[in-house]
Design an enzyme around this catalytic site. Structure first.
Site, short mmCIF file in Angstrom:
data_model
loop_
_atom_site.label_atom_id
_atom_site.label_comp_id
_atom_site.label_asym_id
_atom_site.label_seq_id
_atom_site.Cartn_x
_atom_site.Cartn_y
_atom_site.Cartn_z
CG ASP A 153 10.24 3.09 -6.64
OD1 ASP A 153 8.90 4.01 -6.62
OD2 ASP A 153 10.71 2.60 -5.67
CG ASN A 189 -3.52 5.67 -11.86
OD1 ASN A 189 -4.36 5.91 -11.59
ND2 ASN A 189 -2.57 4.69 -12.12
CB SER A 247 -8.81 8.93 -3.27
OG SER A 247 -9.70 7.98 -2.35
N GLY A 284 1.93 4.43 -12.77
CA GLY A 284 1.11 3.13 -12.13
C GLY A 284 0.20 2.70 -13.31
N GLY A 285 0.47 2.78 -14.60
CA GLY A 285 -0.14 2.12 -15.52
C GLY A 285 -0.41 0.70 -15.81
CE1 TYR A 325 -4.32 6.11 -1.54
CE2 TYR A 325 -6.28 6.45 -0.26
CZ TYR A 325 -5.79 6.33 -1.53
OH TYR A 325 -6.22 6.13 -2.66
CB THR A 361 -2.77 13.10 4.92
OG1 THR A 361 -3.26 12.90 6.00
CG2 THR A 361 -2.05 14.47 5.03
CB ALA A 362 -1.10 11.46 0.27
CE LYS A 363 -4.23 8.79 -3.74
NZ LYS A 363 -4.06 8.88 -5.05
#
Ligand SMILES: NC(=O)c1ccc[n+]([C@@H]2O[C@H](COP(=O)([O-])OP(=O)(O)OC[C@H]3O[C@@H](n4cnc5c(N)ncnc54)[C@H](O)[C@@H]3O)[C@@H](O)[C@H]2O)c1
Length: 255
Positions: A69, A96, A148, A18-19, A161, A163-165
């Protein structure tokens, strides 16, 4: 203001997901300024190519942009293989890529839930798995996972989101233990409210809304991606060589 230059990062091979835009682009730029050799994967081809060109035009090592992806795990593994073939063994991985789409509890379907975990969590594991042998070859490495602070607040506007973080921290600790004997460090960063162009476009459209967020910080300045990138540089460099299994909050003291 002046900032650190890390001799250990020169020539080091860095892989960033994700750069192409946002904090990821700041991370790519920060490593290029350290004269590291950077490969980055991202969906956004135009932005990825433009970033690589911009860095090269400054006389810094041109990063290798790979369109891809991260939810497509075989494609991610192939991108990591290509980075190795073109640049050498990867010494630093920055996981990232993410998508903080807002969603209401009642609207979440099973597919949406799975997609959200796939873009915000699953690829962290598989990228770490894929670089492990390369880092072993080098005698060690550093993996930095982006979490996050949103999950600490209880982000009701994006529970999948959040939960994932939160899970990114569990993953970080488990991988740090698994990879430690190979001198591979695994740490996480929890940014606060970073005012990227996308955040400004979607959520902080007015200066008043930006200032309202700044007022919630103990340090009353806008938090920028480059400030997150500086913590990543430290965690990637030999200066942090005895730091692993940790998470670092960079949020200007958000309350
Ligand atoms: N901006 C903030 O305030 C903030 C706060 C806390 C944590 N974070 C975390 O920091 C990281 C970067 O945040 P950001 O605000 O720059 O995010 P962003 O959404 O602005 O950028 C994410 C980048 O990842 C890319 N990407 C998204 N899905 C992808 C996919 N499936 N495959 C490949 N690339 C993909 C996008 O194209 C984009 O370049 C994320 O992990 C995010 O969760 C950001």
């Amino acid at each position: 203001m002046t900032f650190a230059q890390y001799p250990s990062l020169a020539e080091r091979v860095i892989f960033v997901t994700g750069g192409a835009t946002g904090i990821g682009a700041d991370i790519v730029e920060a490593f290029a300024q350290q004269r590291a050799r950077v490969a980055f994967v991202d969906l956004q081809a135009e932005a990825g190519d433009a970033l690589a060109e911009r860095i090269a035009a400054r006389g810094e090592p041109k990063p290798l942009y790979l369109r891809g992806d991260v939810t497509d795990i075989p494609a991610l593994q192939a991108a990591i293989g290509r980075a190795r073939d073109e640049l050498g063994p990867i010494g630093v991985l920055v996981n990232n890529a993410a998508n903080d789409r807002r969603h209401k509890v009642d609207d979440v379907t099973v597919d949406f839930w799975d997609e959200t975990q796939n873009v915000n969590l699953r690829h962290h594991f598989f990228a770490a798995q894929a670089v492990r042998a390369q880092m072993r070859e080098l005698g060690g490495g550093s993996i930095i996972n982006m979490s996050s602070t949103s999950w600490r607040f209880g982000a009701s506007e994006m529970p999948a989101y959040a939960t994932a973080k939160a899970a990114v921290l569990g993953l970080t600790r488990a991988l740090a233990r698994a990879f430690g004997p190979d001198n591979i460090r695994v740490n996480a960063i929890e940014p606060g409210a970073v005012m990227t162009p996308k955040q400004r476009q979607l959520w902080y459209k007015t200066e008043d809304s930006v200032q309202a967020m700044v007022e919630r910080q103990l340090l009353r300045r806008v938090l920028l991606g480059e400030e997150i990138a500086r913590m990543i540089l430290f965690l990637a460099a030999d200066d942090s060589r005895m730091i692993t299994k940790q998470s670092f909050i960079v949020d200007a003291g958000l309350r």
